[in-house]
Design a protein around this motif. Structure first.
Motif, PDB file in Angstrom:
ATOM      1  N   TYR A 207       0.879  -1.139   0.187  1.00 46.67           N
ATOM      2  CA  TYR A 207      -0.058  -0.176  -0.137  1.00 46.67           C
ATOM      3  C   TYR A 207       0.861   1.047   0.131  1.00 46.67           C
ATOM      4  CZ  TYR A 207      -4.291   2.750   1.155  1.00 46.67           C
ATOM      5  OH  TYR A 207      -5.105   3.707   1.310  1.00 46.67           O
ATOM      6  N   ALA A 208       0.634   2.186  -0.825  1.00 41.40           N
ATOM      7  CA  ALA A 208       1.232   3.281  -0.889  1.00 41.40           C
ATOM      8  C   ALA A 208       0.476   4.720  -0.537  1.00 41.40           C
ATOM      9  CB  ALA A 208       2.069   3.443  -2.179  1.00 41.40           C
ATOM     10  N   VAL A 209       0.935   5.781   0.009  1.00 40.30           N
ATOM     11  CA  VAL A 209       0.107   6.737   0.344  1.00 40.30           C
ATOM     12  C   VAL A 209       0.667   8.130  -0.058  1.00 40.30           C
ATOM     13  CG1 VAL A 209      -0.830   5.616   2.355  1.00 40.30           C
ATOM     14  CG2 VAL A 209       1.177   6.888   2.664  1.00 40.30           C
ATOM     15  N   ASN A 210      -0.185   9.170  -0.034  1.00 40.85           N
ATOM     16  CA  ASN A 210       0.171  10.437  -0.003  1.00 40.85           C
ATOM     17  C   ASN A 210       0.712  10.996   1.482  1.00 40.85           C
ATOM     18  OD1 ASN A 210       0.033  13.531   0.078  1.00 40.85           O
ATOM     19  ND2 ASN A 210      -1.390  13.408  -1.577  1.00 40.85           N
ATOM     20  N   PRO A 211       2.041  11.524   1.281  1.00 40.39           N
ATOM     21  CA  PRO A 211       2.506  11.892   2.603  1.00 40.39           C
ATOM     22  C   PRO A 211       1.821  12.698   3.567  1.00 40.39           C
ATOM     23  CG  PRO A 211       4.031  12.150   0.778  1.00 40.39           C
ATOM     24  CD  PRO A 211       2.752  11.824   0.039  1.00 40.39           C
ATOM     25  N   ARG A 212       0.770  13.315   3.050  1.00 35.67           N
ATOM     26  CA  ARG A 212       0.051  14.203   3.944  1.00 35.67           C
ATOM     27  C   ARG A 212      -0.745  13.147   4.921  1.00 35.67           C
ATOM     28  NH1 ARG A 212      -4.866  17.575   1.715  1.00 35.67           N
ATOM     29  NH2 ARG A 212      -5.911  16.727   3.365  1.00 35.67           N
ATOM     30  N   GLU A 213      -0.921  12.053   4.452  1.00 32.64           N
ATOM     31  CA  GLU A 213      -1.560  10.878   5.580  1.00 32.64           C
ATOM     32  C   GLU A 213      -0.781  10.730   6.766  1.00 32.64           C
ATOM     33  OE1 GLU A 213      -3.687   7.789   3.233  1.00 32.64           O
ATOM     34  OE2 GLU A 213      -3.082   8.589   1.537  1.00 32.64           O
ATOM     35  N   ILE A 214       0.571  10.965   6.401  1.00 35.31           N
ATOM     36  CA  ILE A 214       1.465  10.390   7.364  1.00 35.31           C
ATOM     37  C   ILE A 214       1.533  11.691   8.471  1.00 35.31           C
ATOM     38  CG2 ILE A 214       3.849   9.838   8.053  1.00 35.31           C
ATOM     39  CD1 ILE A 214       2.440   7.571   6.790  1.00 35.31           C
ATOM     40  N   LYS A 215       1.762  13.027   7.681  1.00 36.92           N
ATOM     41  CA  LYS A 215       2.064  14.013   8.211  1.00 36.92           C
ATOM     42  C   LYS A 215       0.794  14.898   8.932  1.00 36.92           C
ATOM     43  CE  LYS A 215       5.890  17.231   8.103  1.00 36.92           C
ATOM     44  NZ  LYS A 215       7.184  17.364   7.938  1.00 36.92           N
ATOM     45  N   TYR A 216      -0.192  14.811   8.231  1.00 40.30           N
ATOM     46  CA  TYR A 216      -1.262  15.769   8.658  1.00 40.30           C
ATOM     47  C   TYR A 216      -2.573  15.235   8.786  1.00 40.30           C
ATOM     48  CZ  TYR A 216       1.977  19.413   6.803  1.00 40.30           C
ATOM     49  OH  TYR A 216       3.167  20.144   6.516  1.00 40.30           O
ATOM     50  N   ASP A 217      -2.886  14.070   7.920  1.00 38.13           N
ATOM     51  CA  ASP A 217      -4.241  13.783   7.980  1.00 38.13           C
ATOM     52  C   ASP A 217      -4.169  12.066   8.088  1.00 38.13           C
ATOM     53  OD1 ASP A 217      -6.681  13.309   7.467  1.00 38.13           O
ATOM     54  OD2 ASP A 217      -6.867  13.585   5.208  1.00 38.13           O
ATOM     55  N   PRO A 218      -4.041  11.629   9.385  1.00 28.29           N
ATOM     56  CA  PRO A 218      -3.788  10.087   9.377  1.00 28.29           C
ATOM     57  C   PRO A 218      -5.123   9.482   9.245  1.00 28.29           C
ATOM     58  CG  PRO A 218      -3.664  11.322  11.594  1.00 28.29           C
ATOM     59  CD  PRO A 218      -3.564  12.272  10.519  1.00 28.29           C
ATOM     60  N   HIS A 219      -6.210  10.128   9.063  1.00 30.16           N
ATOM     61  CA  HIS A 219      -7.375   9.471   9.146  1.00 30.16           C
ATOM     62  C   HIS A 219      -7.740   8.618   7.911  1.00 30.16           C
ATOM     63  CE1 HIS A 219      -8.545  12.174  12.643  1.00 30.16           C
ATOM     64  NE2 HIS A 219      -8.937  10.960  12.876  1.00 30.16           N
ATOM     65  N   SER A 220      -7.185   9.270   6.640  1.00 31.46           N
ATOM     66  CA  SER A 220      -7.102   8.558   5.617  1.00 31.46           C
ATOM     67  C   SER A 220      -6.312   7.204   5.640  1.00 31.46           C
ATOM     68  CB  SER A 220      -6.412   9.400   4.286  1.00 31.46           C
ATOM     69  OG  SER A 220      -6.874  10.592   4.004  1.00 31.46           O
ATOM     70  N   LEU A 221      -5.200   7.024   6.119  1.00 28.75           N
ATOM     71  CA  LEU A 221      -4.513   6.002   6.373  1.00 28.75           C
ATOM     72  C   LEU A 221      -5.414   4.992   7.413  1.00 28.75           C
ATOM     73  CD1 LEU A 221      -2.256   3.857   5.825  1.00 28.75           C
ATOM     74  CD2 LEU A 221      -0.701   5.273   7.249  1.00 28.75           C
ATOM     75  N   MET A 222      -5.828   5.700   8.273  1.00 28.09           N
ATOM     76  CA  MET A 222      -6.721   4.856   9.347  1.00 28.09           C
ATOM     77  C   MET A 222      -7.907   4.156   8.878  1.00 28.09           C
ATOM     78  SD  MET A 222      -8.303   6.574  12.959  1.00 28.09           S
ATOM     79  CE  MET A 222      -6.653   7.253  13.523  1.00 28.09           C
ATOM     80  N   ASN A 223      -8.801   5.080   7.802  1.00 30.47           N
ATOM     81  CA  ASN A 223      -9.731   4.314   7.236  1.00 30.47           C
ATOM     82  C   ASN A 223      -9.302   3.105   6.503  1.00 30.47           C
ATOM     83  OD1 ASN A 223     -11.375   6.194   7.982  1.00 30.47           O
ATOM     84  ND2 ASN A 223     -11.185   7.550   6.100  1.00 30.47           N
ATOM     85  N   ALA A 224      -7.952   3.138   5.748  1.00 30.58           N
ATOM     86  CA  ALA A 224      -7.641   2.084   4.835  1.00 30.58           C
ATOM     87  C   ALA A 224      -7.081   0.695   5.861  1.00 30.58           C
ATOM     88  CB  ALA A 224      -6.268   2.523   4.179  1.00 30.58           C
ATOM     89  N   GLY A 241       9.674   4.273  -0.290  1.00 35.49           N
ATOM     90  CA  GLY A 241       8.802   3.995  -1.578  1.00 35.49           C
ATOM     91  C   GLY A 241       7.614   4.072  -1.340  1.00 35.49           C
ATOM     92  N   TRP A 242       7.132   4.479  -0.145  1.00 35.92           N
ATOM     93  CA  TRP A 242       5.657   4.586   0.249  1.00 35.92           C
ATOM     94  C   TRP A 242       4.967   5.705  -0.161  1.00 35.92           C
ATOM     95  CZ3 TRP A 242       4.977   9.093   2.593  1.00 35.92           C
ATOM     96  CH2 TRP A 242       6.005   9.516   3.459  1.00 35.92           C
ATOM     97  N   ASP A 243       5.646   6.735  -0.693  1.00 37.95           N
ATOM     98  CA  ASP A 243       5.159   8.129  -1.223  1.00 37.95           C
ATOM     99  C   ASP A 243       4.599   7.924  -2.705  1.00 37.95           C
ATOM    100  OD1 ASP A 243       4.302  10.375  -2.308  1.00 37.95           O
ATOM    101  OD2 ASP A 243       6.094  11.360  -1.953  1.00 37.95           O
ATOM    102  N   GLN A 244       3.176   7.544  -2.909  1.00 37.78           N
ATOM    103  CA  GLN A 244       2.815   7.429  -4.101  1.00 37.78           C
ATOM    104  C   GLN A 244       2.449   8.756  -5.113  1.00 37.78           C
ATOM    105  OE1 GLN A 244      -0.731   8.800  -4.706  1.00 37.78           O
ATOM    106  NE2 GLN A 244      -1.809   7.870  -3.087  1.00 37.78           N
ATOM    107  N   THR A 245       2.846   9.980  -4.553  1.00 40.89           N
ATOM    108  CA  THR A 245       2.619  11.152  -5.361  1.00 40.89           C
ATOM    109  C   THR A 245       3.996  11.502  -6.158  1.00 40.89           C
ATOM    110  OG1 THR A 245       3.621  12.591  -3.483  1.00 40.89           O
ATOM    111  CG2 THR A 245       1.367  12.285  -3.295  1.00 40.89           C
ATOM    112  N   ASN A 246       3.736  12.195  -7.196  1.00 38.35           N
ATOM    113  CA  ASN A 246       4.909  12.207  -8.120  1.00 38.35           C
ATOM    114  C   ASN A 246       5.019  13.733  -8.677  1.00 38.35           C
ATOM    115  OD1 ASN A 246       7.008  12.004 -10.145  1.00 38.35           O
ATOM    116  ND2 ASN A 246       6.216   9.738 -10.098  1.00 38.35           N
ATOM    117  N   PHE A 247       5.936  14.581  -8.426  1.00 41.35           N
ATOM    118  CA  PHE A 247       6.035  15.822  -8.817  1.00 41.35           C
ATOM    119  C   PHE A 247       6.557  15.814 -10.243  1.00 41.35           C
ATOM    120  CE2 PHE A 247       4.343  19.353  -5.868  1.00 41.35           C
ATOM    121  CZ  PHE A 247       3.677  18.481  -5.200  1.00 41.35           C
TER     122      PHE A 247
END
Ligand code: SF4
Ligand code: SF4
Length: 455
Positions: A207-224, A241-247
């Protein structure tokens, strides 16, 4: 910002870097031009159809500089000046761009980064097949290489290169957040065996997440994590390699695109995972599921999907149960451009929403024709373009208002912020949620797992 947009019209003054930039620009055009880009460079017949598709052009109907064709023409001026030998000789007579205009990289930067979200709605509405969105990204890539790039975008890109994630989350912060989520969920469900594993080999899902789920909004990862626990899933997060975002997608830098997507593909390989699942993020989904495989020159050997598709599978297989009466408010759905128009996921989120909400209503136009949330293309990291972004967000605000829904749901962190911003600005009486918020609310817990859910 209004003053800056007026300056998008051609004819600004050259700057002192012109000669070096001009040579670099010529080289990059030559090196990077593909057949598809060349087609889009030369095929526009200026019929004007795309102007009706672009939220910038619709919201600023008085301003021809906001039409997709005008924006692309500013790129064509550069192209003709650099690539077309006749134009190189006769550039002045053919109005193909003077060296002064060519040198005005900052004007071009304001067009491709500040006046286009890369939503691709114009591309879908061009009868010829001119891909203005791809031309914009192509030019972003060249400007990024030349260092003419908005600071916020540049900083997030640098973070990804240096730390492997856009917010420079440290390993300590990563594990702290996971511990907190685990403790909260164990308490909520009243269970001791719920775990969030990192770097576990041979799982069904990485499972790969957006870093905001780690830093600011853990509820998204909590839901998953709650979803995976109730479905009895074997899953893991990778340590790296957990950051699925891509600048790389936003900046047009395919090397960064390959690096970020490659981090996740390599983690999946190293951990022998059988499926890659990405959390709700539009550009992350597009990068991991589609573009990343070609940027990284990687064969797709295992399935790759959005967590919304995972929910759909679980419901079809009967692995989870939901009750739509837990979400009785009126809900409309905003299609993220990267998910629907670029990614082809239109029916899946609707199918899920109809299982978990009792009053789902469509917004029009929708699906592949939906309007951008106006925060796409990395615009949320570029505060200098915020006034224009909010001005043209009127198109989206009008679309939302007509639905009279209490809630707008999306399957993208970026859209969530973009929509939240415009809802505040236009004072709409509406809240924004993501699909997983409504799924988590509707999940029926098996007897014995109710724990402290009501606290
Ligand atoms: S719709 Fe296509 S051909 Fe017509 S102006 Fe736009 S890009 Fe050019
Ligand atoms: S990609 Fe979207 S924002 Fe950019 S010019 Fe086309 S319609 Fe407008």
């Amino acid at each position: 910002m209004k003053g800056r947009i007026v300056s998008l019209a051609a004819g600004s003054q050259p700057d002192s870097r012109s000669a070096t930039q001009y040579r670099m620009l010529s080289r990059l055009f030559r090196e990077r031009l593909t057949r598809e880009m060349a087609f889009s460079m030369v095929s526009c017949v200026h019929c004007g159809a795309c102007a009706q598709a672009c939220h910038y052009a619709l919201a600023r109907a008085h301003d021809p500089c906001m039409t997709p064709a005008y924006k692309a023409d500013q790129i064509r001026r550069m192209f003709n000046r650099n690539m077309n030998w006749i134009c190189r000789i006769l550039s002045g007579r053919l109005n193909a761009g003077t060296s002064a205009a060519d040198a005005d990289m900052e004007r071009l930067r304001d067009i491709v980064f500040g006046a286009c979200t890369g939503c691709r709605r114009c591309t879908f509405n061009c009868p010829i097949g001119v891909d203005n969105a791809a031309l914009i990204r192509f030019t972003r890539g060249i400007l990024t290489e030349m260092g003419v790039v908005p600071e916020g975008l540049s900083n997030a890109s640098r973070n990804q290169w240096l730390s492997g994630n856009q917010m420079s989350v440290t390993e300590e912060e990563f594990f702290d957040s996971l511990d907190w989520i685990k403790a909260e969920l164990q308490y909520e469900l009243g269970v001791g065996d719920l775990d969030i594993l990192v770097d576990k080999k041979d799982c069904d899902i990485i499972y790969a997440v957006n870093p905001r789920e780690i830093k600011y909004d853990p509820h998204s990862l909590m839901n998953a994590a709650k979803l995976f626990y109730l479905a009895g899933e074997s899953w893991t997060l990778p340590r790296y390699g957990w950051d699925q975002t891509n600048f790389g997608l936003f900046s047009g830098d395919d090397r960064l695109g390959a690096f970020m997507a490659g981090n996740l593909y390599r983690a999946a390989e190293r951990l022998r995972a059988r499926r890659i699942v990405v959390s709700e993020c539009g550009h992350g989904y597009r990068s991991v599921r589609w573009e990343g495989y070609s940027w990284a020159n990687n064969q797709q050997t295992i399935p790759t999907e959005s967590v919304v598709e995972t929910v759909m599978r679980y419901l079809i297989e009967g692995r989870i149960k939901v009750d739509r009466l837990r979400n009785t408010g009126s809900v409309t759905f905003h299609d993220s451009c990267n998910v629907a128009r670029y990614g082809g996921l239109v029916e899946e989120p609707r199918w899920v929403l109809k299982q978990v909400c009792s009053d789902f209503r469509e917004m029009y136009p929708n699906g592949v024709n939906n309007f951008c949330c106006t925060g796409g293309g990395g615009l949320l990291t570029m505060p200098e373009y915020r006034p224009l972004r909010l001005e043209v967000a009127r198109i989206k605000a009008d679309q939302l208002k007509v639905t009279e829904a209490d809630t707008v749901c999306t399957m993208c962190h970026n859209c969530r912020d973009g929509l939240g911003d415009l809802i505040d600005h236009y004072q709409l009486n509406m809240k924004v949620v993501q699909v997983m918020d409504l799924v988590a609310e509707a999940l029926v817990l098996p007897p014995g797992n109710e724990g402290n859910i009501n606290e």
